[in-house]
Design a protein around this motif. Structure first.
Motif, PDB file in Angstrom:
ATOM      1  N   PHE A 167      -1.821   5.612   4.896  1.00 46.39           N
ATOM      2  CA  PHE A 167      -1.788   4.432   4.027  1.00 46.39           C
ATOM      3  C   PHE A 167      -2.996   3.577   4.369  1.00 46.39           C
ATOM      4  O   PHE A 167      -3.534   3.649   5.484  1.00 46.39           O
ATOM      5  N   THR A 217       6.078   2.208  -0.049  1.00 46.12           N
ATOM      6  CA  THR A 217       4.919   1.356   0.214  1.00 46.12           C
ATOM      7  C   THR A 217       5.132   0.539   1.481  1.00 46.12           C
ATOM      8  O   THR A 217       6.255   0.402   1.973  1.00 46.12           O
ATOM      9  N   THR A 230       8.358   6.052  -4.823  1.00 49.80           N
ATOM     10  CA  THR A 230       7.153   5.709  -4.063  1.00 49.80           C
ATOM     11  C   THR A 230       7.510   4.792  -2.891  1.00 49.80           C
ATOM     12  O   THR A 230       8.258   3.824  -3.059  1.00 49.80           O
ATOM     13  N   ASP A 277       0.847  -1.204   0.000  1.00 44.99           N
ATOM     14  CA  ASP A 277       0.000   0.000   0.000  1.00 44.99           C
ATOM     15  C   ASP A 277       0.877   1.247   0.000  1.00 44.99           C
ATOM     16  O   ASP A 277       1.857   1.339   0.752  1.00 44.99           O
ATOM     17  N   THR A 278       0.505   2.234  -0.794  1.00 51.49           N
ATOM     18  CA  THR A 278       1.291   3.467  -0.902  1.00 51.49           C
ATOM     19  C   THR A 278       1.188   4.287   0.381  1.00 51.49           C
ATOM     20  O   THR A 278       0.102   4.443   0.951  1.00 51.49           O
ATOM     21  N   THR A 310       1.736   7.959   2.224  1.00 47.90           N
ATOM     22  CA  THR A 310       1.887   9.406   2.038  1.00 47.90           C
ATOM     23  C   THR A 310       2.439   9.998   3.335  1.00 47.90           C
ATOM     24  O   THR A 310       1.869   9.798   4.409  1.00 47.90           O
TER      25      THR A 310
END
Length: 280
Positions: free
Chosen positions: A264, A232, A230, A204-205, A207
């Motif tokens: 996330f 994750t 990115t 899952d990304t 932020t």
């Protein structure tokens, strides 16, 4: 409990005989912890509060970091399954100066004497996991490393340069008589993947905030960085957020404020880290 290593999750606190039998079957027959659970240990349940004592050791010499308290259970109010740790704070008022002296004299010193008697010249970090019971201090475990997540609150509290101390320990040289610490308190909150410590998703990304307030930090654990930058999720305990301030409440407000800026899918955290200390 599983006799082998289980990432801090191998202990089942059975409240009834039926729960104990089910846990034994899960380990021995159900392969709950793989090879680590093929041999089990049955121990008396200890009631009280946990405390973590970290000593930097150089042979006969040692110096202690502030006492801290981990939060092993997954759920708020110290409920649910055991984990590798959902958060910690330091110092804990449950370890008074008198109790600290007792721990050093009756736990740490005899342990170092035992090393010496066995021909071991130990240099490094000795981390004692203790239970503070109505019957006194009881040793749960030893690790020859820094604790996780306790380290994230211990290091911000050290006012001295710790590198020369660690280097002296590694070389077996004399240590300072004591370390100096910042006033106030520090706290760390673990941001876990939904479902932890059972099965959880990865990939899952995440932020993150572009900046963090002074005396706060985001520490990566179960994360992965792709070539495009990115980040994750890649583990159960994904990130931790620490804060250090003049009081535990101020440190908690600081850390939780940063936690709320991290996003996330499935993010889970306990909102009550340090609750016992804050309610004393």
């Amino acid at each position: 409990k599983a006799s082998g290593l289980a990432a801090g999750k191998g202990v089942i606190m059975a409240e009834t005989q039926a729960e104990a039998i089910a846990a034994v079957k899960d380990m021995l027959e159900g392969n709950a912890f793989g090879a680590s659970g093929h041999e089990i240990v049955i121990e008396e349940t200890l009631y009280g509060e946990e405390a973590s004592i970290h000593a930097i050791v150089s042979g006969d010499d040692f110096v202690c970091l502030p006492p801290s308290q981990d939060h092993k259970r997954a759920g708020e109010g110290d409920t649910g399954l055991n984990t590798g740790g959902m958060g910690a704070y330091t110092p804990t008022s449950r370890v008074t100066a008198e109790m600290q002296a007792q721990i050093e004299a009756q736990v740490l010193r005899p342990t170092l004497d035992g090393f010496k008697a066995d021909g071991i010249h130990f240099c490094g970090t000795l981390y004692a996991g203790l239970m503070l019971t109505p019957k006194g201090v009881r040793v749960l475990e030893y690790n020859v490393r820094f604790g996780d997540p306790e380290t994230q609150v211990l290091l911000p509290m050290v006012a001295d340069d710790l590198v020369p101390v660690l280097l002296a320990s590694a070389k077996g040289e004399a240590l300072p008589a004591k370390l100096n610490f910042h006033p106030g308190a520090a706290i760390v909150i673990v941001l876990a993947a939904g479902g932890y410590p059972d099965s959880y998703a990865k990939g899952d990304t995440i932020t993150l905030p572009t900046t963090t307030p002074e005396r706060s930090a985001i520490v990566h654990a179960g994360t992965k960085r792709a070539e495009d930058g990115t980040i994750t999720t890649d583990g159960g305990r994904v990130l931790s957020v620490s804060g250090q301030a003049s009081s535990l409440q101020a440190a908690a407000d600081l850390a939780y404020g940063v936690c709320d800026q991290v996003h996330f899918d499935g993010k889970y955290l306990r909102r009550d880290i340090g609750h016992k200390e804050l309610n004393r």
